[in-house]
Design a protein around this motif. Sequence first.
Motif, PDB file in Angstrom:
ATOM      1  N   THR A 137       0.780  -1.263   0.039  1.00  0.00           N
ATOM      2  CA  THR A 137       0.000   0.004  -0.091  1.00  0.00           C
ATOM      3  C   THR A 137       0.854   1.108  -0.048  1.00  0.00           C
TER       4      THR A 137
ATOM      5  N   VAL B 198      -8.063   1.666  -2.401  1.00  0.00           N
ATOM      6  CA  VAL B 198      -6.551   1.105  -2.180  1.00  0.00           C
ATOM      7  C   VAL B 198      -5.716   1.762  -3.270  1.00  0.00           C
TER       8      VAL B 198
ATOM      9  N   PHE C 240      -1.264   1.541  -4.249  1.00  0.00           N
ATOM     10  CA  PHE C 240      -0.165   0.707  -4.286  1.00  0.00           C
ATOM     11  C   PHE C 240       1.070   1.674  -4.456  1.00  0.00           C
TER      12      PHE C 240
ATOM     13  N   GLN D 202       3.521   0.300   6.022  1.00  0.00           N
ATOM     14  CA  GLN D 202       2.499  -0.046   5.024  1.00  0.00           C
ATOM     15  C   GLN D 202       2.074  -1.447   5.060  1.00  0.00           C
TER      16      GLN D 202
END
Length: 215
Positions: free
Chosen positions: A41, A61, A63, A104
């Motif tokens: 993430t 979400v 990344f 993360q």
Amino acid sequence: MKVLLKSKIFLILSIISCFFLFGCKANVYSDLKNGDLLFVTAKESGLSGAINNVTQKQKNVSFDHVGILEKNKEGIFVLHAAPKGGSQKQNLLDFLKDQANDGQRVVIYRLKPEYQKTIPQAIQKAETMLGKPYNFNYILDENSYYCSDYIERAFRQDHIFKLEPMTFVDPKTGKTNEFWEEFYHNKNLKVPEGELGCNPNGLAASDKLNRIKEL
């Protein structure tokens, strides 16, 4: 006598707790499969935030890093390209510890059944790319790789992922993101707007993947 008995009970409970703890940890990773993709993430600031600002595709979400899992008789490893160490093969637990230290999380994605046959070749290719330096310019280069570039190349023969024109435009302003403008200015490079590339968010959005779980 009572003190000795209590000590024995404490020792037995401690042993049981250890077995339970390590048994739970083993179960967490036992369902991971060879070729699973580990997406990390994104942070909200710095390079991580800048990457996410111009590449985020999913509302819930985002990344900024990705690696591929390799399970063999020697253990469980993550093959990935990172700023520290370049293209490398890292023990899974060490990889997870590094992400946790940075605050993360790691989310597992898996190729759909019809694409699983591409994994052995992809891992073999990924192994051949180990030892290459990290590509800090994020412009495709045959001698250095960034994270999603490393994964795309591993699967390139089977066309699992595809390169797309990159953008460094902030969707909120419609102008080049200030971070990237300064980033490339300091390198005496032109912002590679429109040049082919890839990013973790783009890979995670592929219809060839299923989201499995968060570690």
